[in-house]
Write an enzyme that holds these catalytic residues in place. Structure first.
Site, mmCIF file in Angstrom:
data_model
loop_
_atom_site.group_PDB
_atom_site.id
_atom_site.type_symbol
_atom_site.label_atom_id
_atom_site.label_comp_id
_atom_site.label_asym_id
_atom_site.label_seq_id
_atom_site.Cartn_x
_atom_site.Cartn_y
_atom_site.Cartn_z
ATOM 1 C CG HIS A 17 -1.939 -1.016 1.332
ATOM 2 N ND1 HIS A 17 -2.124 -1.814 2.433
ATOM 3 C CD2 HIS A 17 -2.884 -1.393 0.433
ATOM 4 C CE1 HIS A 17 -3.142 -2.636 2.222
ATOM 5 N NE2 HIS A 17 -3.617 -2.417 1.003
ATOM 6 C CE LYS A 41 -16.239 -6.267 4.164
ATOM 7 N NZ LYS A 41 -15.283 -6.019 3.082
ATOM 8 N NE ARG A 90 -2.711 -7.606 -4.405
ATOM 9 C CZ ARG A 90 -3.576 -7.984 -3.482
ATOM 10 N NH1 ARG A 90 -3.167 -8.228 -2.264
ATOM 11 N NH2 ARG A 90 -4.852 -8.127 -3.766
ATOM 12 C CB SER A 128 -4.579 -6.451 4.573
ATOM 13 O OG SER A 128 -4.109 -5.231 4.075
HETATM 14 O O1 PNS Z 1 -8.490 -2.301 -0.042
HETATM 15 P P1 PNS Z 1 -9.703 -2.691 -0.811
HETATM 16 O O2 PNS Z 1 -10.509 -3.671 -0.006
HETATM 17 O O3 PNS Z 1 -9.380 -3.153 -2.185
HETATM 18 O O4 PNS Z 1 -10.582 -1.351 -0.940
HETATM 19 C C1 PNS Z 1 -11.866 -1.420 -1.449
HETATM 20 C C2 PNS Z 1 -12.537 -0.024 -1.511
HETATM 21 C C3 PNS Z 1 -12.474 0.684 -0.173
HETATM 22 C C4 PNS Z 1 -11.831 0.825 -2.537
HETATM 23 C C5 PNS Z 1 -14.008 -0.291 -1.929
HETATM 24 O O5 PNS Z 1 -14.579 -1.205 -1.052
HETATM 25 C C6 PNS Z 1 -14.862 0.979 -1.967
HETATM 26 O O6 PNS Z 1 -14.725 1.792 -2.841
HETATM 27 N N1 PNS Z 1 -15.761 1.104 -0.981
HETATM 28 C C7 PNS Z 1 -16.670 2.227 -0.901
HETATM 29 C C8 PNS Z 1 -18.089 1.788 -1.259
HETATM 30 C C9 PNS Z 1 -18.434 2.058 -2.720
HETATM 31 O O7 PNS Z 1 -18.232 3.150 -3.228
HETATM 32 N N2 PNS Z 1 -18.987 1.037 -3.390
HETATM 33 C C10 PNS Z 1 -19.469 1.156 -4.776
HETATM 34 C C11 PNS Z 1 -18.370 1.245 -5.809
HETATM 35 S S1 PNS Z 1 -17.717 -0.283 -6.270
#
Ligand code: PNS
Length: 158
Positions: A17, A41, A90, A128
Site C-alpha cells: 500500500h 465489517k 499486484r 492484508s
Molecule cells: O483495499 P480494498 O478492499 O481493495 O478497498 C476497497 C474499496 C475501499 C476501494 C471499496 O470497497 C470501496 O470503494 N468502498 C466504498 C463503497 C463504494 O463506493 N462502493 C461502490 C463502488 S464499487
C-alpha cells in the site's frame, strides 16, 4: 492543484500500500489516503487506528493526508476534491475486481477517473489478509509491513 485519492481497507496497511502512495506522492500535488469504514465489517484495527498508522508511516511525505470515509467512494472523492482514484494492481488476479469497481464508479460519477499503479514485483503476493494470518500464527511480518504496523500487530495479536 491535482488531488489523487488512494482508497482502501488498509487492515492493516502493508508495504505494498505504501508503495502505491509513494508513487502518487511524486505524481500528484496532493494525495488523500481514504480508509474505508464499513460498519457491517469487524476489522482488526478500527478506522481511527488505521488512519493513525498510515499517518505515522507517511509522516515524511508533506503532500499526503489521511482520512476515513463511509458510503460511496465517488462521494468521498467529491468531498476531498479528487477527480483521480488510484489503486494498486499486484497481478492479473486483481484486475477483474478492480475493473468492475472502476466501471461502477464511472457509472456513478463520470467525473472520477480510476488509474492503476503496478505494485513492486516483490509485493505481488502481499495482502492484508495474509499478513494477519501470518501474524496470528506467530510468523514474522517485519519485511511485509512498515515498523509501526509490525508493532501494532504484535500488540493486537500477541
Ligand atoms: O483495499 P480494498 O478492499 O481493495 O478497498 C476497497 C474499496 C475501499 C476501494 C471499496 O470497497 C470501496 O470503494 N468502498 C466504498 C463503497 C463504494 O463506493 N462502493 C461502490 C463502488 S464499487
Amino acid at each position: 492543484m491535482i488531488t489523487a485519492l488512494v482508497p482502501g481497507s488498509f487492515d492493516p496497511p502493508t508495504k505494498g500500500h505504501l508503495d502505491v502512495v509513494e508513487r502518487c506522492v511524486s505524481l500528484f500535488d496532493r494525495v488523500v489516503v481514504g480508509v474505508v469504514h464499513n460498519p457491517s465489517k469487524t476489522p482488526l484495527f478500527t478506522a481511527e487506528e488505521r488512519v493513525a498508522l498510515i499517518e505515522e508511516c507517511a509522516k515524511d511525505w508533506t503532500n499526503v493526508e489521511v482520512a476515513s470515509f463511509q458510503g460511496l467512494l465517488v462521494d468521498f472523492a467529491k468531498e476531498v476534491g479528487a477527480k483521480t482514484v488510484v489503486k494498486g494492481l499486484r497481478a492479473v488476479t486483481d484486475f477483474d475486481y478492480e475493473i468492475q469497481m472502476s466501471q461502477m464508479n464511472r457509472h456513478l460519477s463520470g467525473d472520477v477517473v480510476s488509474m492503476f499503479v503496478a505494485t513492486k514485483p516483490e509485493f505481488g503476493y502481499l495482502s492484508s489478509s495474509l499478513v494477519k494470518e501470518v501474524a496470528k500464527l506467530g510468523g514474522s511480518v517485519d519485511d511485509l509491513v512498515p515498523p509501526p504496523v509490525a508493532a501494532a500487530l504484535k500488540e493486537r495479536l500477541p
